[in-house]
Design a protein around this motif. Structure first.
Motif, PDB file in Angstrom:
ATOM      1  N   SER A   1       8.347  32.649  34.179  1.00  0.00           N
ATOM      2  CA  SER A   1       7.021  32.423  33.588  1.00  0.00           C
ATOM      3  C   SER A   1       7.234  32.306  31.940  1.00  0.00           C
ATOM      4  CB  SER A   1       6.136  33.470  33.989  1.00  0.00           C
ATOM      5  OG  SER A   1       4.808  33.272  33.106  1.00  0.00           O
ATOM      6  N   GLN A   2       6.978  31.207  31.326  1.00  0.00           N
ATOM      7  CA  GLN A   2       7.229  31.132  29.955  1.00  0.00           C
ATOM      8  C   GLN A   2       6.266  31.864  29.127  1.00  0.00           C
ATOM      9  OE1 GLN A   2       7.020  27.015  29.052  1.00  0.00           O
ATOM     10  NE2 GLN A   2       9.222  26.879  29.188  1.00  0.00           N
ATOM     11  N   GLU A   3       5.026  31.993  29.795  1.00  0.00           N
ATOM     12  CA  GLU A   3       3.873  32.825  29.121  1.00  0.00           C
ATOM     13  C   GLU A   3       4.225  34.404  29.072  1.00  0.00           C
ATOM     14  OE1 GLU A   3       3.605  30.531  31.349  1.00  0.00           O
ATOM     15  OE2 GLU A   3       2.254  28.932  30.479  1.00  0.00           O
TER      16      GLU A   3
ATOM     17  N   ARG B   1       9.184  36.043  31.635  1.00  0.00           N
ATOM     18  CA  ARG B   1       9.678  37.062  32.519  1.00  0.00           C
ATOM     19  C   ARG B   1      10.351  36.125  33.544  1.00  0.00           C
ATOM     20  NH1 ARG B   1       6.012  41.604  34.697  1.00  0.00           N
ATOM     21  NH2 ARG B   1       6.174  42.116  32.643  1.00  0.00           N
ATOM     22  N   THR B   2      11.444  36.632  33.984  1.00  0.00           N
ATOM     23  CA  THR B   2      12.196  35.994  35.049  1.00  0.00           C
ATOM     24  C   THR B   2      11.994  36.945  36.447  1.00  0.00           C
ATOM     25  OG1 THR B   2      13.860  34.603  33.543  1.00  0.00           O
ATOM     26  CG2 THR B   2      14.435  34.911  35.850  1.00  0.00           C
ATOM     27  N   VAL B   3      11.644  36.503  37.572  1.00  0.00           N
ATOM     28  CA  VAL B   3      11.592  37.243  38.682  1.00  0.00           C
ATOM     29  C   VAL B   3      12.598  36.683  39.656  1.00  0.00           C
ATOM     30  CG1 VAL B   3      10.146  38.274  40.533  1.00  0.00           C
ATOM     31  CG2 VAL B   3       9.176  37.958  38.326  1.00  0.00           C
ATOM     32  N   ARG B   4      13.189  37.588  40.434  1.00  0.00           N
ATOM     33  CA  ARG B   4      14.141  37.174  41.610  1.00  0.00           C
ATOM     34  C   ARG B   4      13.708  37.723  42.833  1.00  0.00           C
ATOM     35  NH1 ARG B   4      17.244  37.649  36.909  1.00  0.00           N
ATOM     36  NH2 ARG B   4      18.502  35.405  36.460  1.00  0.00           N
TER      37      ARG B   4
END
Length: 338
Positions: free
Chosen positions: A100-102, A105-108
């Motif tokens: 999410s650019q907003e 955050r990167t979620v795996r």
């Protein structure tokens, strides 16, 4: 005591049934059901009687026999091409990465996806050793005899081979993985589902199992912790498979979450290193410890023995092994170092 691996026969039904009752569940290839075991033995007999040197959907059953008293004390199986009678299902562990650019955050997220990726592979399985015989390397003899059998009948087996290891079973005979995943959709406990699968096949999984991936984070702790973990009694088997060149590639059993190990057949160590040689002598005293095997299909026999390979490529073996294998000078044997 001395032991030999040989082809299973119809008369082995009762000792196989008695061993099946000792498995403790989660052992689909050796169900404690006489009719199912009789069917396996009949199918194996058909495979041993088929001398066509080509890949087909077959099953071979081998047994470990005490040479002195003829007692059957262990068994193992080889399936030449899985997924032909009904789909061969596995869960495959995958990772979905989202950003999410907003939120910057990167979620795996780890997922379990229902797949039939391993359809068409050969399988080594059904290995069980009587509790009173778990010493002296007999488990290793059972396991590696299968690879010699493959090497001796190479055209009957696929390009890849797999081995499913039993997953974690609790003290009640239940499976934390089953309870946390599939059990929620089937209205039956692990033992009921495991037995039904062993007797009737797993088409009911295709009929009722949700086709969407399962997010591992949404499972309870008990289920998550056992994914890809072998039963304590299978840890040694996992090490043996790794020593042969098998690897865990993220596939797990749909019932108990146990790991599926995979290898290219020609790269399995005991297949690659096995060689056929003419017997020059059967009176060897000291020699290199090895697995020795001879005989095609129903005449297959395998044991531990001593060997010495001559400069001319022939092999000398000890007299006791020659007696067990029923060979004499001029015959041929396959061998691989122990």
């Amino acid at each position: 005591m001395s032991f030999v691996i040989r082809a299973a026969r119809a008369k082995d039904l009762e000792p196989l049934y008695e061993m099946a009752k000792l498995t403790g569940g989660g052992f689909t290839n050796l169900p404690a059901d006489r009719n199912a075991l009789s069917g396996k033995l009949q199918r194996a007999e058909n495979a041993f009687d088929n001398d066509a040197d080509e890949l087909a959907d077959e099953q071979f059953v081998l047994v470990l026999e005490n040479v002195e008293n003829k007692a059957v004390r262990g068994t193992c199986q080889l399936m030449t091409q899985v997924g032909q009678q009904w789909p061969f299902y596995s869960y495959r562990m995958t990772t979905l990465t989202q950003h999410s650019q907003e939120l910057d955050r990167t979620v795996r997220a780890e997922l379990l996806s229902l797949v039939t990726d391993l359809e068409g592979c050969s399988e080594v399985g059904g290995l069980f050793l009587h509790p009173n015989e778990r010493a002296g390397g007999l488990g290793l003899l059972l396991a590696r005899s299968r690879y010699l059998f493959i090497a001796m009948h190479r055209k009957r087996f696929a390009e890849r081979v797999l081995a499913e290891l039993r997953g974690i079973i609790d003290e009640r005979g239940g499976s934390p993985f089953w309870d946390g995943v599939a059990g929620r959709f089937f209205g039956m406990n692990f033992q009921e589902a495991d037995y039904f699968n062993a007797i009737n096949g797993n088409q009911f999984i295709a009929d009722l199992m949700p086709k969407h991936p399962v997010y591992i984070a949404m499972l309870d702790d008990d289920a998550r912790e056992v994914i890809g973990v072998p039963h304590p009694t299978g840890r040694a088997a996992m090490r043996m498979l790794e020593n042969e060149g098998f690897a865990f590639e993220g596939y797990v059993d749909i019932f108990d979450g146990g790991p599926t190990m995979i290898a290219k057949t020609d790269q399995v160590k005991s297949v690659a290193e096995a060689a056929e040689r003419q017997v020059s002598a059967v009176d060897l005293g000291e020699g290199e410890r090895a697995l020795l095997a001879t005989g095609k299909l129903a005449d297959f026999r395998c044991c531990y023995g001593a060997r010495s390979i001559g400069e001319d490529g022939t092999i000398a073996i000890d007299a006791h092994s020659a007696d067990i294998l029923h060979v004499s000078p001029g015959d041929t044997v396959w061998s691989v170092v122990r």
